[in-house]
Design a protein around this motif. Structure first.
Motif, PDB file in Angstrom:
ATOM      1  N   GLY A 183      49.177  39.786  31.956  1.00  0.00           N
ATOM      2  CA  GLY A 183      49.165  38.708  32.932  1.00  0.00           C
ATOM      3  C   GLY A 183      49.018  39.161  34.366  1.00  0.00           C
ATOM      4  N   GLY A 184      48.635  40.430  34.577  1.00  0.00           N
ATOM      5  CA  GLY A 184      48.516  40.950  35.931  1.00  0.00           C
ATOM      6  C   GLY A 184      47.450  40.228  36.739  1.00  0.00           C
ATOM      7  N   LEU A 185      47.697  40.088  38.032  1.00  0.00           N
ATOM      8  CA  LEU A 185      46.780  39.379  38.915  1.00  0.00           C
ATOM      9  C   LEU A 185      45.469  40.134  39.064  1.00  0.00           C
ATOM     10  N   GLN A 186      44.367  39.408  38.953  1.00  0.00           N
ATOM     11  CA  GLN A 186      43.043  39.935  39.266  1.00  0.00           C
ATOM     12  C   GLN A 186      42.396  38.937  40.223  1.00  0.00           C
ATOM     13  N   ASP A 187      42.364  39.316  41.484  1.00  0.00           N
ATOM     14  CA  ASP A 187      41.976  38.411  42.567  1.00  0.00           C
ATOM     15  C   ASP A 187      40.495  38.579  42.891  1.00  0.00           C
ATOM     16  N   THR A 188      39.652  37.806  42.232  1.00  0.00           N
ATOM     17  CA  THR A 188      38.205  37.891  42.406  1.00  0.00           C
ATOM     18  C   THR A 188      37.771  37.050  43.610  1.00  0.00           C
ATOM     19  N   VAL A 189      36.775  37.554  44.354  1.00  0.00           N
ATOM     20  CA  VAL A 189      36.316  36.849  45.548  1.00  0.00           C
ATOM     21  C   VAL A 189      34.814  36.568  45.465  1.00  0.00           C
TER      22      VAL A 189
END
Length: 348
Positions: A183-189
């Motif tokens: 569930g780790g954050l993956q912050d795509t832009v």
């Protein structure tokens, strides 16, 4: 007041940064290579001398391929982010070390412009990989890195699509955070910027239609292409192809990839963009890697399937020199599984 930092090989004391693998996947200390069958334009080359590498970047200066940053096994069941830079001589089929990055990075944004390497940010950290604004230029003649002004606050990311047009470097998409673990954050832009290596100025451009990271990028002629990738997770793969006319303009959607994939490598020969491997293929609930080699014809807006990778990988990188594409390193299982494999592909 401007401050310039020059870093020589003998003076760098950067410590690698340990972390666990990508979310939900164990780490292989050294990923075993399956029995590979070469042919169809593929050739096996001398393996990376410094050992397995993944989530690095590559760029070419002359006949030399530079492998920059990334992760490698730490010997304790995890991976470590490294500043290592190794150089492959495509004529001699040999490796040598170059001055390491002043800071350890994985997923660095790297291009070659004017016979120099430019590193514009990347990811690093322990429990969570965070975007860095740090930027540097490498001078091959002196084997030294010089600090550049950092990326503007809010633009930092790693794993962006990259391209060069004239004196400008283009970055599209990427990610600001990758937190290993369930569930780790993956912050795509979706951000798109350009950087002029002469004026050292940044320009904000129209955003991608959708956020992307671990994506393919290439410039052919006056057009910047962004191919495939993923959005907030390894299995959230995409088949989209977007193009941007340079130096400005709007994003246009092109013919989609035959196989949706993230974590791909891409390189240009002539007017075609070649894409290799990737991850996000779910088999029996497990994230696995792709062996696909697919080429996009920028003139015809069409795709073709080609001979698959002898050793399927993701988290690798590719660069074209003449009529040959070099693909060093990468992982052969979903998550962190670095390898020292080094292959070349020559389109037929």
């Amino acid at each position: 007041m401007k401050r310039t930092l020059v870093v020589a090989l003998a003076l760098v004391m950067t410590a690698p940064v340990s972390a666990h693998a990508h979310p939900d996947h164990p780490v292989a200390p050294v990923a075993p290579a399956p029995a590979a069958v070469y042919g169809g334009g593929w050739q096996q080359l001398a393996p990376i001398a410094g050992g397995p590498r993944q989530e690095h970047s590559v760029a070419a200066i002359g006949r030399h391929v530079y492998v920059v940053g990334g992760i490698r096994p730490d010997g304790n069941g995890g991976v470590v982010t490294v500043p290592d830079v190794e150089v492959y001589d495509t004529r001699a089929n040999t490796w040598r070390r170059a001055a390491p990055l002043p800071v350890a990075m994985n997923h660095p944004n790297v291009v070659a412009v004017g016979g120099r390497l430019h590193v514009l940010g990347g990811l690093s950290g322990g429990a969570s990989w965070q975007a860095m604004r740090d930027s540097f230029v490498y001078h091959p003649a002196t084997d030294r890195w010089t600090a550049l002004p950092p990326m503007p606050a809010g633009t930092e990311r790693g794993s962006a699509a990259m391209g060069v047009f004239g004196t400008r470097v283009y970055l599209a998409g990427g990610m600001r955070t990758l937190t290993p673990g369930p569930g780790g954050l993956q912050d795509t832009v979706a951000d798109v910027h350009s950087y002029d290596v002469l004026t050292r100025r940044w320009t904000t451009l129209p955003s991608l239609p959708e956020a992307r990271d671990h994506v393919g990028g290439a410039i052919v002629g006056r057009t910047f292409y962004v191919l495939g990738g993923r959005d907030r997770g390894q299995v959230n793969v995409r088949d989209t192809v977007y193009s941007l006319d340079l130096p400005g303009g709007r994003w246009t959607e092109r013919a989609p990839m035959p196989t949706p994939r993230g974590g791909i490598a891409s390189a240009v020969v002539g007017t075609k963009i070649y894409t290799f491997g990737g991850e996000g293929r779910v088999v029996n609930g497990v994230n696995t890697v792709f062996d696909e080699t697919e080429a996009y014809d920028t003139r015809r807006d069409t795709w073709e399937r080609l001979a698959p990778m002898p050793v399927p990988r993701h988290g690798t990188a590719a660069v074209g020199i003449g009529d040959t594409i070099y693909v060093p390193g990468g992982g052969n299982r979903g998550g962190g599984a670095p390898m020292d494999v080094n292959d070349a592909y020559r389109p037929r």
